[in-house]
Scaffold this active site. Structure first.
Site, PDB file in Angstrom:
ATOM      1  N   ASP A   1      29.816 -20.072 -15.448  1.00 37.63           N
ATOM      2  CA  ASP A   1      28.769 -19.182 -15.939  1.00 37.63           C
ATOM      3  C   ASP A   1      27.513 -19.818 -15.378  1.00 37.63           C
ATOM      4  O   ASP A   1      27.053 -20.847 -15.898  1.00 37.63           O
ATOM      5  CB  ASP A   1      28.723 -19.139 -17.473  1.00 37.63           C
ATOM      6  CG  ASP A   1      27.704 -18.112 -17.949  1.00 37.63           C
ATOM      7  OD1 ASP A   1      26.621 -18.036 -17.326  1.00 37.63           O
ATOM      8  OD2 ASP A   1      27.974 -17.385 -18.913  1.00 37.63           O
ATOM      9  N   HIS A   2      26.981 -19.245 -14.315  1.00 43.08           N
ATOM     10  CA  HIS A   2      25.942 -19.985 -13.585  1.00 43.08           C
ATOM     11  C   HIS A   2      24.687 -20.223 -14.424  1.00 43.08           C
ATOM     12  O   HIS A   2      23.885 -21.079 -14.101  1.00 43.08           O
ATOM     13  CB  HIS A   2      25.622 -19.326 -12.234  1.00 43.08           C
ATOM     14  CG  HIS A   2      24.862 -18.046 -12.362  1.00 43.08           C
ATOM     15  ND1 HIS A   2      25.465 -16.839 -12.607  1.00 43.08           N
ATOM     16  CD2 HIS A   2      23.537 -17.779 -12.290  1.00 43.08           C
ATOM     17  CE1 HIS A   2      24.547 -15.900 -12.692  1.00 43.08           C
ATOM     18  NE2 HIS A   2      23.371 -16.436 -12.502  1.00 43.08           N
TER      19      HIS A   2
ATOM     20  N   HIS B   1      26.636 -14.582 -20.219  1.00 42.32           N
ATOM     21  CA  HIS B   1      25.361 -15.309 -20.255  1.00 42.32           C
ATOM     22  C   HIS B   1      24.704 -15.297 -21.638  1.00 42.32           C
ATOM     23  O   HIS B   1      24.282 -16.339 -22.145  1.00 42.32           O
ATOM     24  CB  HIS B   1      24.383 -14.733 -19.232  1.00 42.32           C
ATOM     25  CG  HIS B   1      24.967 -14.582 -17.859  1.00 42.32           C
ATOM     26  ND1 HIS B   1      25.781 -15.542 -17.285  1.00 42.32           N
ATOM     27  CD2 HIS B   1      24.856 -13.598 -16.940  1.00 42.32           C
ATOM     28  CE1 HIS B   1      26.128 -15.132 -16.069  1.00 42.32           C
ATOM     29  NE2 HIS B   1      25.599 -13.961 -15.845  1.00 42.32           N
TER      30      HIS B   1
END
Ligand code: NAP
Length: 485
Positions: free
Chosen positions: A175-176, A238
Site C-alpha cells: 500500500d504505497h 489507503h
C-alpha cells in the site's frame, strides 16, 4: 532463516506504466545514494520482446522522462544500467515462464525479491511458476501490487494462490501510502512524543476526518476504474490504513508483527455498515461536468464514454467500537475531481467543559491537522487572546502553530514512497507492508457496505467537478453535529 539483502530484484510488469513512472526512478534514487547492495542485479520482465540492451534503453528513457534533469547523474545512471537485465515472458505461456525462471536461477546467488507489478489475476500463476521452478523457498520475498482482489472472496483467492508457494512473512503487500514520508511521520508524531497520547481518545477527541482528495478524473484508466470505484480503489486500502495508524494502540516495537497486530485490532473493531444504515452512514457520488482550476472538465460518464453507476466519491462514518474510541466518528472521504489535491487527517478535540470568559467569547475547540500531501505540515489550532484592553471581556482569535516539514527539512530530499518500500523489501523488513488478515478484514467491512448499497439501491448522487462531493456527504457529518474541515 533471517532475511539477507537481496542479490536479485525481479520486476514482473517492468514495461508497464507504474514501472516507468515510479519503480525504475525509485531504483535510480537508491542507486544514486549507494543504497542498493553491491552485488544486486535487477531483472525486468514483461510481454514486450526486448533484450538486455533494449531494456536498458527503455530504463534510460523512463529515468529521463520521470526524473528532473538536475537530479540525473550519468555516473549513477550507468551504474544502475550495468545491473539491469531483461527476459520477456507471458504468464499464460509455460515455456516463456520456464525460460524466465532459468534466467532467475542463473542470476540468483542469494536472496531474491520479486515485485509483481501486473494485474492481480497474474499473482497466483506467477508464484506457481516460481514454485514449480524451486524459486519460492526461504530467501525469496514477493511484493504484491494493489489491488489485492475486488472483494473478500477474490482477495482470499489471490492470497490462497500466493500462499501455496510463499510463507506469509515473505509476502509483502504494497500500500504505497505506507511508504510516504508524511504517513510514517504520523507514527513518529504519535509514538515519539508524549504530548498527544493522553489526549488521544474518546474523552478528549470529538471527531476525526481523513480525506484523500484528487483533482484528476479517470483519464486513461476508465475501464479499470469503472469496475472498481472510489470505495475499492481508495477506501479499502489507503483510507483504512490511515485510519489504522491514527486509531491504533502503541505497538511494542516498530517491527512487522507488533505494528500489524495493532492495526488488525482497529480493523476488527470497525462497526459493520449494512443495508439498514448505508443511507445515513455513507455518501456516494459521481462527478458531472464542472469547473476545475479555471477549466471546464467533462463528467465521469462523458470521460468513460458510457453511462455508469460507479462512484467517484465516497464518504463513510466509521465507528471504531473499542474502549479508546467509543462514540468518536471517523469520517473517511475520498473523491476525484475535488477542488484541491490533498491528503489530510483532521482531529478535532472537545470544547472546554466550561468557558470562564462568558458567552460572548468564542469557544472553538482545538484541532490538529496533519497534512500528508502534497504539503507535509502539522497545524495545531488554538485560541489566543486578541490584543487589547478588553474592558468588556476577553476576545479570542483562532491561531495556528504551523510546522512545515518540507521547509524545515528543505536540505533533505523527499523520498518517493517506492524508494522506502523497495529498500525495505531488499533488506527484508515487512513493517510497512500489509498482512493478509488486514487485507481480508478490510474487504469484509467494505463488502458489507457494497452489499448494503446494492440492497438499499443507493446509487451515486451527482456532484459537479470542482466541488467537495454530493450534498449527502454534507448531511452525513451534519447529522452528527459536525462539518467537513
Ligand atoms: P500496465 O501499464 O498495464 O502494465 C502491465 C504490465 O504487465 C506490463 O509490463 C505488461 O507487459 C505486463 N503484462 C501484461 N500482461 C501480461 C502477461 N500475460 N504476461 C506477462 N506480463 C504481462 O499497468 P501498470 O499501470 O504498470 O500497473 C501495474 C499494476 O500496478 C496493476 O496491477 C495496477 O493495478 C497496479 N497499480 C498501478 C498504479 C498506477 O498508477 N499505474 C497504481 C497502483 C497500482 P507488456 O506491456 O510488455 O505487455
Amino acid at each position: 532463516m533471517s532475511a539477507q539483502p537481496a542479490t536479485l530484484f525481479v520486476i514482473f510488469g517492468a514495461t508497464g506504466d507504474l514501472a516507468q513512472r515510479m519503480l525504475l526512478p525509485s531504483l535510480y534514487g537508491l542507486q544514486s545514494e549507494n543504497l542498493l547492495p553491491d552485488a544486486m542485479r535487477i531483472l525486468g520482465s514483461g510481454r514486450t520482446e526486448l533484450d538486455d540492451s533494449g531494456f536498458r534503453a527503455f530504463v534510460r528513457e523512463a529515468l529521463e522522462t520521470f526524473i528532473p534533469a538536475a537530479e540525473l547523474n550519468e555516473t549513477h545512471v550507468t551504474a544502475l544500467l550495468a545491473r539491469v537485465h531483461y527476459q520477456p515472458a507471458d504468464v499464460s505461456n509455460a515455456d516463456s515462464m520456464a525460460a524466465l525462471c532459468q534466467v532467475i536461477t542463473d542470476l540468483r546467488h542469494g536472496d531474491v525479491v520479486y515485485h509483481l507489478s501486473t494485474a492481480p489475476r497474474f499473482f497466483a500463476p506467477i508464484t506457481a511458476a516460481l514454485g514449480t521452478h524451486n524459486l519460492s523457498g526461504p530467501g525469496t520475498r514477493v511484493m504484491l501490487e494493489k489491488p489485492i482482489g475486488t472483494s473478500l472472496d477474490t482477495a482470499r483467492e489471490i492470497n490462497d494462490g500466493v500462499a501455496q508457494h510463499f510463507a506469509e512473512d515473505r509476502i509483502y503487500r504494497v500500500d504505497h501510502y505506507l511508504g510516504k514520508e508524511g504517513v510514517q511521520n504520523l507514527l513518529a508524531l504519535r509514538f515519539g512524543n508524549a504530548l498527544f497520547e493522553p489526549l488521544w481518545n474518546a474523552r478528549y477527541i470529538e471527531q476525526v476526518q481523513i480525506t484523500i482528495a484528487e483533482t484528476v478524473g479517470v483519464e486513461g484508466r476508465g475501464d479499470y476504474y469503472d469496475s472498481s470505484g472510489a470505495i475499492r480503489d481508495m477506501l479499502q486500502n489507503h483510507l483504512l490504513q490511515l485510519l489504522c495508524l491514527t486509531a491504533m494502540e502503541a505497538p511494542s516495537a516498530f517491527e512487522p508483527t507488533a505494528v500489524r497486530n495493532e492495526k488488525i485490532k482497529v480493523l476488527s473493531s470497525l462497526r459493520p455498515i449494512t443495508a439498514h444504515d448505508v443511507n445515513v452512514e455513507t455518501a456516494r457520488g459521481q462527478y458531472t461536468a464542472g469547473e476545475l482550476e479555471d477549466q471546464t472538465v467533462p463528467g465521469y460518464d462523458e470521460e468513460l464514454g458510457r453511462d455508469s453507476d460507479t462512484e467517484t466519491f465516497v464518504a463513510v462514518r466509521a465507528m471504531v467500537d473499542n474502549w479508546r474510541w467509543r462514540g468518536v466518528p471517523f469520517y473517511l472521504r475520498t473523491g476525484k475531481r475535488m477542488p484541491e489535491r490533498e491528503t489530510k487527517i483532521f482531529i478535532q478535540f472537545k470544547a472546554v467543559p466550561h468557558s470562564i470568559f462568558g458567552s460572548k467569547a468564542i469557544s472553538e475547540p482545538n484541532a490538529l491537522i496533519i497534512r500528508l500531501q502534497p504539503e507535509e505540515r502539522i497545524e495545531l489550532e488554538l485560541l489566543n487572546k486578541t490584543p487589547g484592553l478588553d474592558r468588556h471581556g476577553i476576545r479570542f482569535a483562532k491561531v495556528s502553530l504551523d510546522f512545515d516539514a518540507q521547509e524545515e527539512f528543505k536540505a533533505l530530499r523527499r523520498r518517493p514512497a517506492y524508494e522506502r518500500l523497495y529498500l525495505d523489501a531488499i533488506e527484508g523488513n515487512g513493517t510497512l507492508f500489509v498482512r493478509r488478515d488486514e487485507t481480508e478484514t478490510s474487504w469484509a467491512w467494505v463488502d458489507g457496505i457494497l452489499a448494503g448499497w446494492e440492497q438499499a439501491e443507493l446509487h451515486p448522487s451527482p456532484y459537479p467537478a470542482g466541488s467537495w462531493g454530493p450534498t449527502s456527504a454534507t448531511h452525513l457529518v451534519a447529522r452528527n453535529g459536525h462539518e467537513w474541515n
